[in-house]
Design a protein around this motif. Structure first.
Motif, PDB file in Angstrom:
ATOM      1  N   ALA A 106       0.627  -1.452   0.157  1.00  0.00           N
ATOM      2  CA  ALA A 106      -0.038  -0.090  -0.119  1.00  0.00           C
ATOM      3  C   ALA A 106       0.804   1.284   0.095  1.00  0.00           C
ATOM      4  O   ALA A 106       0.469   2.292  -0.541  1.00  0.00           O
ATOM      5  N   ARG A 107       2.077   1.237   0.906  1.00  0.00           N
ATOM      6  CA  ARG A 107       2.707   2.357   0.834  1.00  0.00           C
ATOM      7  C   ARG A 107       3.499   2.640  -0.502  1.00  0.00           C
ATOM      8  O   ARG A 107       3.685   3.791  -1.061  1.00  0.00           O
ATOM      9  N   ALA A 108       3.996   1.517  -1.009  1.00  0.00           N
ATOM     10  CA  ALA A 108       4.433   1.563  -2.378  1.00  0.00           C
ATOM     11  C   ALA A 108       3.866   2.150  -3.333  1.00  0.00           C
ATOM     12  O   ALA A 108       4.526   2.981  -4.403  1.00  0.00           O
ATOM     13  N   ALA A 109       2.428   2.015  -3.419  1.00  0.00           N
ATOM     14  CA  ALA A 109       1.532   2.637  -4.402  1.00  0.00           C
ATOM     15  C   ALA A 109       1.716   4.016  -4.419  1.00  0.00           C
ATOM     16  O   ALA A 109       1.466   4.605  -5.680  1.00  0.00           O
ATOM     17  N   VAL A 110       1.900   4.643  -3.004  1.00  0.00           N
ATOM     18  CA  VAL A 110       1.952   6.272  -3.348  1.00  0.00           C
ATOM     19  C   VAL A 110       3.533   6.807  -3.399  1.00  0.00           C
ATOM     20  O   VAL A 110       3.460   8.048  -3.607  1.00  0.00           O
ATOM     21  N   SER A 111       4.399   6.021  -3.430  1.00  0.00           N
ATOM     22  CA  SER A 111       5.884   6.446  -3.483  1.00  0.00           C
ATOM     23  C   SER A 111       6.704   5.897  -4.670  1.00  0.00           C
ATOM     24  O   SER A 111       7.758   6.237  -5.208  1.00  0.00           O
ATOM     25  N   ILE A 112       6.051   4.831  -5.421  1.00  0.00           N
ATOM     26  CA  ILE A 112       7.089   4.257  -6.545  1.00  0.00           C
ATOM     27  C   ILE A 112       7.093   5.115  -7.623  1.00  0.00           C
ATOM     28  O   ILE A 112       6.244   5.907  -7.849  1.00  0.00           O
ATOM     29  N   ASP A 113       8.326   5.047  -8.248  1.00  0.00           N
ATOM     30  CA  ASP A 113       8.502   5.755  -9.319  1.00  0.00           C
ATOM     31  C   ASP A 113       8.623   4.829 -10.430  1.00  0.00           C
ATOM     32  O   ASP A 113       8.683   3.594 -10.611  1.00  0.00           O
ATOM     33  N   ALA A 114       8.862   5.525 -11.827  1.00  0.00           N
ATOM     34  CA  ALA A 114       8.904   4.716 -13.046  1.00  0.00           C
ATOM     35  C   ALA A 114      10.084   3.691 -13.145  1.00  0.00           C
ATOM     36  O   ALA A 114      10.071   2.619 -13.486  1.00  0.00           O
ATOM     37  N   ASN A 115      11.318   4.010 -12.597  1.00  0.00           N
ATOM     38  CA  ASN A 115      12.416   3.081 -12.525  1.00  0.00           C
ATOM     39  C   ASN A 115      12.204   1.739 -11.625  1.00  0.00           C
ATOM     40  O   ASN A 115      12.443   0.927 -11.959  1.00  0.00           O
ATOM     41  N   ARG A 116      11.381   1.956 -10.532  1.00  0.00           N
ATOM     42  CA  ARG A 116      11.148   1.070  -9.801  1.00  0.00           C
ATOM     43  C   ARG A 116      10.086   0.314 -10.315  1.00  0.00           C
ATOM     44  O   ARG A 116      10.092  -0.993 -10.226  1.00  0.00           O
ATOM     45  N   ALA A 139      13.880 -14.802  -7.957  1.00  0.00           N
ATOM     46  CA  ALA A 139      12.963 -13.803  -8.955  1.00  0.00           C
ATOM     47  C   ALA A 139      11.946 -13.469  -7.972  1.00  0.00           C
ATOM     48  O   ALA A 139      11.441 -12.433  -7.988  1.00  0.00           O
ATOM     49  N   ASP A 140      11.329 -14.199  -7.305  1.00  0.00           N
ATOM     50  CA  ASP A 140      10.325 -14.084  -6.439  1.00  0.00           C
ATOM     51  C   ASP A 140      10.475 -13.176  -5.435  1.00  0.00           C
ATOM     52  O   ASP A 140       9.992 -12.040  -5.034  1.00  0.00           O
ATOM     53  N   ARG A 141      11.776 -13.530  -4.707  1.00  0.00           N
ATOM     54  CA  ARG A 141      12.329 -12.859  -3.600  1.00  0.00           C
ATOM     55  C   ARG A 141      12.674 -11.352  -4.141  1.00  0.00           C
ATOM     56  O   ARG A 141      12.394 -10.340  -3.504  1.00  0.00           O
ATOM     57  N   ALA A 142      13.397 -11.069  -5.336  1.00  0.00           N
ATOM     58  CA  ALA A 142      13.703  -9.804  -5.775  1.00  0.00           C
ATOM     59  C   ALA A 142      12.364  -8.900  -5.960  1.00  0.00           C
ATOM     60  O   ALA A 142      12.507  -7.873  -5.782  1.00  0.00           O
ATOM     61  N   PHE A 143      11.184  -9.539  -6.341  1.00  0.00           N
ATOM     62  CA  PHE A 143      10.056  -8.819  -6.389  1.00  0.00           C
ATOM     63  C   PHE A 143       9.586  -8.064  -5.040  1.00  0.00           C
ATOM     64  O   PHE A 143       9.283  -6.895  -5.002  1.00  0.00           O
ATOM     65  N   HIS A 144       9.584  -9.178  -4.060  1.00  0.00           N
ATOM     66  CA  HIS A 144       9.116  -8.790  -2.793  1.00  0.00           C
ATOM     67  C   HIS A 144      10.317  -7.685  -2.013  1.00  0.00           C
ATOM     68  O   HIS A 144       9.640  -6.598  -1.766  1.00  0.00           O
ATOM     69  N   ILE A 145      11.500  -7.617  -2.224  1.00  0.00           N
ATOM     70  CA  ILE A 145      12.355  -6.634  -1.832  1.00  0.00           C
ATOM     71  C   ILE A 145      12.324  -5.440  -2.625  1.00  0.00           C
ATOM     72  O   ILE A 145      12.357  -4.591  -2.024  1.00  0.00           O
ATOM     73  N   GLY A 146      12.342  -5.771  -3.944  1.00  0.00           N
ATOM     74  CA  GLY A 146      12.080  -4.375  -4.740  1.00  0.00           C
ATOM     75  C   GLY A 146      10.764  -3.669  -4.264  1.00  0.00           C
ATOM     76  O   GLY A 146      10.685  -2.558  -4.435  1.00  0.00           O
ATOM     77  N   LEU A 147       9.608  -4.192  -4.045  1.00  0.00           N
ATOM     78  CA  LEU A 147       8.363  -3.479  -3.562  1.00  0.00           C
ATOM     79  C   LEU A 147       8.659  -2.914  -2.049  1.00  0.00           C
ATOM     80  O   LEU A 147       8.317  -1.828  -2.122  1.00  0.00           O
TER      81      LEU A 147
END
Length: 237
Positions: A106-116, A139-147
């Motif tokens: 939820a927090r990422a939705a309001v702060s994420i940029d195009a690169n991320r 790859a699964d782990r990378a998604f969650h950490i990237g979020l």
């Protein structure tokens, strides 16, 4: 093997595993004896079937029982104590992830940029192309950490990384292998990730939260598949 635990601080599944191990000895159950069905044994011990499942996996890792998928649990050897610390309860770990990562989404939705957003999309593509369990999980782990990184709150990244590290514990590894969580042909994680990414792109915090919850609830569903013990109904919480 981790340090030995005793007393009230012992993980719940370990306490239950020790109770089952004592039962095997006290009732003189010979190797090859099939233990009572999951529902019956859980009622007898007055524990949740999900906790009993974790306990049985701990006993299998200790070499005291054998789990035959779709058939049941069979005594291998008698001992009064199960294996040492095998890691956190897989189901408690998922509870923690659902609580924390849903809010992260939820927090990422309001702060994420195009690169991320592009980085998360790349992790999804890597997951789709993964060959083998290890590349898929990375790859699964990378998604969650990237979020978590998309929130721009560094301590959250460390928290998610730590939660994922605990998912490589002996008990989670064995439970995932037994239930088909790893390499499942009916794997829904990829679709869940795509749906989360769509919600992120729309900057919809509530939808991101709901879709992350749905994703982790689905992981729990897989871990509680009835076929681990027998063909009866899935265990309750």
């Amino acid at each position: 093997m981790g340090r030995e635990e005793t007393g009230p601080g012992m993980r719940l599944y370990r306490q239950v595993a020790d109770r089952v191990a004592r039962m095997i000895v006290e009732e003189s159950l010979a190797p090859g004896t099939r233990l009572p069905p999951e529902r019956e044994l859980a009622a007898r011990l007055n524990v949740a079937r999900s906790t009993l499942r974790e306990a049985m996996i701990a006993l299998e890792i200790a070499g005291q029982v054998t789990i035959r998928t779709g058939s049941g649990i069979y005594v291998t050897q008698a001992d009064t104590r199960a294996e040492g610390d095998l890691g956190p309860s897989p189901l408690e770990l998922l509870d923690a992830r659902e609580l924390i990562e849903s809010e992260i989404a939820a927090r990422a939705a309001v702060s994420i940029d195009a690169n991320r957003l592009m980085a998360l999309e790349a992790s999804i593509e890597a997951m789709a192309k993964a060959h083998g369990r290890e590349t898929h999980r990375e790859a699964d782990r990378a998604f969650h950490i990237g979020l978590a990184e998309a929130t721009r709150i560094n301590p959250l990244v460390s928290i998610v990384d730590n939660l994922w590290s605990q998912m490589f514990s002996p008990i989670f590894e064995r439970m995932g292998a037994l239930t088909g969580l790893f390499g499942d042909p009916d794997d829904t994680a990829l679709n869940h990730h795509k749906m989360i990414l769509d919600a992120l792109a729309a900057r919809d915090a509530e939808l991101c939260r709901a879709r992350m919850q749905a994703h982790l609830i689905d992981v729990r569903r897989v871990l509680l598949r009835a076929s681990l013990f027998s063909a009866d109904t899935p265990p309750g919480p």
